[in-house]
Write a protein that holds these residues in place. Structure first.
Motif, PDB file in Angstrom:
ATOM      1  N   SER A   1       0.918  -1.171   0.194  1.00 13.33           N
ATOM      2  CA  SER A   1       0.030  -0.044  -0.163  1.00 13.33           C
ATOM      3  C   SER A   1       0.960   1.231   0.037  1.00 13.33           C
ATOM      4  O   SER A   1       2.079   0.929   0.238  1.00 13.33           O
ATOM      5  CB  SER A   1      -1.217   0.081   1.244  1.00 13.33           C
ATOM      6  OG  SER A   1      -0.142   0.267   2.296  1.00 13.33           O
ATOM      7  N   CYS A   2       0.341   2.403  -0.344  1.00 20.27           N
ATOM      8  CA  CYS A   2       0.970   3.727  -0.461  1.00 20.27           C
ATOM      9  C   CYS A   2       1.615   3.831   1.105  1.00 20.27           C
ATOM     10  O   CYS A   2       2.781   4.491   1.133  1.00 20.27           O
ATOM     11  CB  CYS A   2      -0.035   4.752  -0.701  1.00 20.27           C
ATOM     12  SG  CYS A   2      -0.527   4.618  -2.370  1.00 20.27           S
ATOM     13  N   GLY A   3       0.799   3.554   2.044  1.00 21.72           N
ATOM     14  CA  GLY A   3       1.502   3.677   3.435  1.00 21.72           C
ATOM     15  C   GLY A   3       2.708   2.869   3.730  1.00 21.72           C
ATOM     16  O   GLY A   3       3.532   3.367   4.658  1.00 21.72           O
ATOM     17  N   ASN A   4       2.949   2.015   3.057  1.00 22.24           N
ATOM     18  CA  ASN A   4       4.509   1.243   3.289  1.00 22.24           C
ATOM     19  C   ASN A   4       5.339   1.388   1.899  1.00 22.24           C
ATOM     20  O   ASN A   4       6.227   0.647   2.112  1.00 22.24           O
ATOM     21  CB  ASN A   4       4.297  -0.193   3.716  1.00 22.24           C
ATOM     22  CG  ASN A   4       3.329  -1.001   2.790  1.00 22.24           C
ATOM     23  OD1 ASN A   4       3.433  -0.815   1.634  1.00 22.24           O
ATOM     24  ND2 ASN A   4       3.185  -2.102   3.228  1.00 22.24           N
ATOM     25  N   CYS A   5       5.062   2.390   1.028  1.00 27.33           N
ATOM     26  CA  CYS A   5       5.692   2.662  -0.030  1.00 27.33           C
ATOM     27  C   CYS A   5       6.669   3.711   0.343  1.00 27.33           C
ATOM     28  O   CYS A   5       6.460   4.776   0.780  1.00 27.33           O
ATOM     29  CB  CYS A   5       4.882   2.966  -1.190  1.00 27.33           C
ATOM     30  SG  CYS A   5       5.674   3.663  -2.629  1.00 27.33           S
ATOM     31  N   THR A   6       7.936   3.901  -0.114  1.00 27.67           N
ATOM     32  CA  THR A   6       9.021   4.886   0.032  1.00 27.67           C
ATOM     33  C   THR A   6       8.526   6.121  -0.660  1.00 27.67           C
ATOM     34  O   THR A   6       9.136   7.191  -0.326  1.00 27.67           O
ATOM     35  CB  THR A   6      10.355   4.212  -0.601  1.00 27.67           C
ATOM     36  OG1 THR A   6      11.272   4.986  -0.004  1.00 27.67           O
ATOM     37  CG2 THR A   6      10.516   4.155  -2.411  1.00 27.67           C
ATOM     38  N   ASN A   7       7.639   6.128  -1.569  1.00 25.73           N
ATOM     39  CA  ASN A   7       7.236   7.248  -2.146  1.00 25.73           C
ATOM     40  C   ASN A   7       6.413   8.488  -1.585  1.00 25.73           C
ATOM     41  O   ASN A   7       5.922   9.213  -2.182  1.00 25.73           O
ATOM     42  CB  ASN A   7       6.893   7.145  -3.811  1.00 25.73           C
ATOM     43  CG  ASN A   7       8.240   6.468  -4.644  1.00 25.73           C
ATOM     44  OD1 ASN A   7       9.041   6.973  -4.589  1.00 25.73           O
ATOM     45  ND2 ASN A   7       8.078   5.368  -5.249  1.00 25.73           N
ATOM     46  N   PHE A   8       5.764   7.524  -0.688  1.00 23.30           N
ATOM     47  CA  PHE A   8       4.589   8.283  -0.176  1.00 23.30           C
ATOM     48  C   PHE A   8       5.036   9.478   1.011  1.00 23.30           C
ATOM     49  O   PHE A   8       5.968   9.023   1.778  1.00 23.30           O
ATOM     50  CB  PHE A   8       3.536   7.101   0.675  1.00 23.30           C
ATOM     51  CG  PHE A   8       2.573   7.598   1.269  1.00 23.30           C
ATOM     52  CD1 PHE A   8       1.411   8.263   0.710  1.00 23.30           C
ATOM     53  CD2 PHE A   8       2.160   7.570   2.576  1.00 23.30           C
ATOM     54  CE1 PHE A   8       0.215   8.704   1.009  1.00 23.30           C
ATOM     55  CE2 PHE A   8       0.973   7.933   3.312  1.00 23.30           C
ATOM     56  CZ  PHE A   8       0.019   8.747   2.537  1.00 23.30           C
ATOM     57  N   ILE A   9       4.166  10.299   1.034  1.00 29.08           N
ATOM     58  CA  ILE A   9       4.673  11.593   1.943  1.00 29.08           C
ATOM     59  C   ILE A   9       3.380  11.814   2.817  1.00 29.08           C
ATOM     60  O   ILE A   9       2.335  12.230   2.358  1.00 29.08           O
ATOM     61  CB  ILE A   9       4.796  12.872   1.061  1.00 29.08           C
ATOM     62  CG1 ILE A   9       5.966  12.901   0.116  1.00 29.08           C
ATOM     63  CG2 ILE A   9       5.423  13.974   2.131  1.00 29.08           C
ATOM     64  CD1 ILE A   9       6.047  13.718  -0.981  1.00 29.08           C
TER      65      ILE A   9
ATOM     66  N   THR B   1       0.645  12.639  -0.155  1.00 25.95           N
ATOM     67  CA  THR B   1       0.742  12.858  -1.498  1.00 25.95           C
ATOM     68  C   THR B   1       1.641  11.817  -1.850  1.00 25.95           C
ATOM     69  O   THR B   1       2.427  10.911  -0.875  1.00 25.95           O
ATOM     70  CB  THR B   1       1.305  14.300  -1.958  1.00 25.95           C
ATOM     71  OG1 THR B   1       2.241  14.609  -1.228  1.00 25.95           O
ATOM     72  CG2 THR B   1       0.029  15.336  -1.714  1.00 25.95           C
ATOM     73  N   CYS B   2       2.283  11.869  -3.195  1.00 28.47           N
ATOM     74  CA  CYS B   2       3.362  10.764  -3.687  1.00 28.47           C
ATOM     75  C   CYS B   2       4.490  11.625  -4.325  1.00 28.47           C
ATOM     76  O   CYS B   2       4.174  12.666  -5.154  1.00 28.47           O
ATOM     77  CB  CYS B   2       2.678   9.775  -4.462  1.00 28.47           C
ATOM     78  SG  CYS B   2       3.725   8.761  -5.408  1.00 28.47           S
ATOM     79  N   LYS B   3       5.557  11.258  -4.144  1.00 28.83           N
ATOM     80  CA  LYS B   3       6.768  11.806  -4.878  1.00 28.83           C
ATOM     81  C   LYS B   3       6.590  11.670  -6.236  1.00 28.83           C
ATOM     82  O   LYS B   3       7.137  12.712  -7.362  1.00 28.83           O
ATOM     83  CB  LYS B   3       8.130  11.213  -4.382  1.00 28.83           C
ATOM     84  CG  LYS B   3       8.442  11.484  -2.945  1.00 28.83           C
ATOM     85  CD  LYS B   3       9.672  10.614  -2.596  1.00 28.83           C
ATOM     86  CE  LYS B   3      10.015  10.938  -1.039  1.00 28.83           C
ATOM     87  NZ  LYS B   3      11.042   9.810  -0.740  1.00 28.83           N
TER      88      LYS B   3
ATOM     89  N   TRP C   1      -2.875   1.947  -3.721  1.00 29.78           N
ATOM     90  CA  TRP C   1      -1.516   1.252  -4.248  1.00 29.78           C
ATOM     91  C   TRP C   1      -1.460   1.882  -5.880  1.00 29.78           C
ATOM     92  O   TRP C   1      -2.379   2.188  -6.398  1.00 29.78           O
ATOM     93  CB  TRP C   1      -1.787  -0.305  -4.257  1.00 29.78           C
ATOM     94  CG  TRP C   1      -0.640  -1.008  -5.017  1.00 29.78           C
ATOM     95  CD1 TRP C   1       0.250  -1.468  -4.663  1.00 29.78           C
ATOM     96  CD2 TRP C   1      -0.935  -1.322  -6.440  1.00 29.78           C
ATOM     97  NE1 TRP C   1       0.955  -2.220  -5.653  1.00 29.78           N
ATOM     98  CE2 TRP C   1       0.429  -2.095  -6.550  1.00 29.78           C
ATOM     99  CE3 TRP C   1      -1.677  -1.184  -7.371  1.00 29.78           C
ATOM    100  CZ2 TRP C   1       0.543  -2.637  -8.169  1.00 29.78           C
ATOM    101  CZ3 TRP C   1      -1.523  -1.565  -8.824  1.00 29.78           C
ATOM    102  CH2 TRP C   1      -0.602  -2.329  -9.072  1.00 29.78           C
ATOM    103  N   CYS C   2      -0.240   1.657  -6.261  1.00 25.23           N
ATOM    104  CA  CYS C   2      -0.115   1.854  -7.870  1.00 25.23           C
ATOM    105  C   CYS C   2       1.216   1.049  -8.374  1.00 25.23           C
ATOM    106  O   CYS C   2       1.797   0.486  -7.523  1.00 25.23           O
ATOM    107  CB  CYS C   2       0.208   3.460  -8.048  1.00 25.23           C
ATOM    108  SG  CYS C   2       1.941   3.492  -8.255  1.00 25.23           S
ATOM    109  N   SER C   3       1.460   0.932  -9.393  1.00 21.36           N
ATOM    110  CA  SER C   3       2.293  -0.025 -10.252  1.00 21.36           C
ATOM    111  C   SER C   3       3.750   0.551 -10.009  1.00 21.36           C
ATOM    112  O   SER C   3       4.855  -0.142 -10.197  1.00 21.36           O
ATOM    113  CB  SER C   3       2.167  -0.071 -11.554  1.00 21.36           C
ATOM    114  OG  SER C   3       2.346   1.254 -12.334  1.00 21.36           O
TER     115      SER C   3
HETATM  116  S1  SF4 Z   1       0.902   6.227  -5.480  1.00 23.07           S
HETATM  117 FE1  SF4 Z   1       2.445   4.499  -5.959  1.00 23.07          FE
HETATM  118  S2  SF4 Z   1       4.282   5.229  -5.767  1.00 23.07           S
HETATM  119 FE2  SF4 Z   1       3.135   6.641  -4.851  1.00 23.07          FE
HETATM  120  S3  SF4 Z   1       3.053   6.140  -2.450  1.00 23.07           S
HETATM  121 FE3  SF4 Z   1       1.399   5.068  -3.559  1.00 23.07          FE
HETATM  122  S4  SF4 Z   1       2.307   3.126  -4.148  1.00 23.07           S
HETATM  123 FE4  SF4 Z   1       3.956   4.236  -3.902  1.00 23.07          FE
END
Ligand code: SF4
Length: 86
Positions: free
Chosen positions: A52-60, A65-67, A78-80
């Protein structure tokens, strides 16, 4: 006199070339800094397995938001482009 005119032309040409170079690199930077659309990375509002975004390195978390991806991002999404947070 002729040399002076020639010299001025060279200076003006140099300034023009330099100005175009700066403008182009600024535009290229802006394009590179653009985030991807949610649709293009198959963003969904629910997790994919344990990802999930919560455990993704790109999540702020502070701004939700997302980087890399544009718009508001849910920590449950979630995204690819998902990448495990270190
Ligand atoms: S949108 Fe995608 S890249 Fe951004 S935090 Fe969520 S899973 Fe990570």
């Amino acid at each position: 006199m002729k040399d002076e005119v020639l010299s001025r032309r060279l200076v003006l040409r140099g300034a023009l070339v330099l100005g175009c170079g700066v403008a182009f690199s600024g535009k290229a930077y802006a394009e590179a800094a653009k985030k991807m659309s949610q649709t293009s990375v198959q963003y969904q509002a629910k997790p994919k397995n344990e990802r999930s975004c919560g455990n993704c390195t790109n999540f702020i978390a502070e701004s939700k938001t997302c980087k890399l991806v544009d718009g508001s991002i849910s920590p449950e999404g979630w995204c690819s482009l998902w990448a495990k947070k270190a």
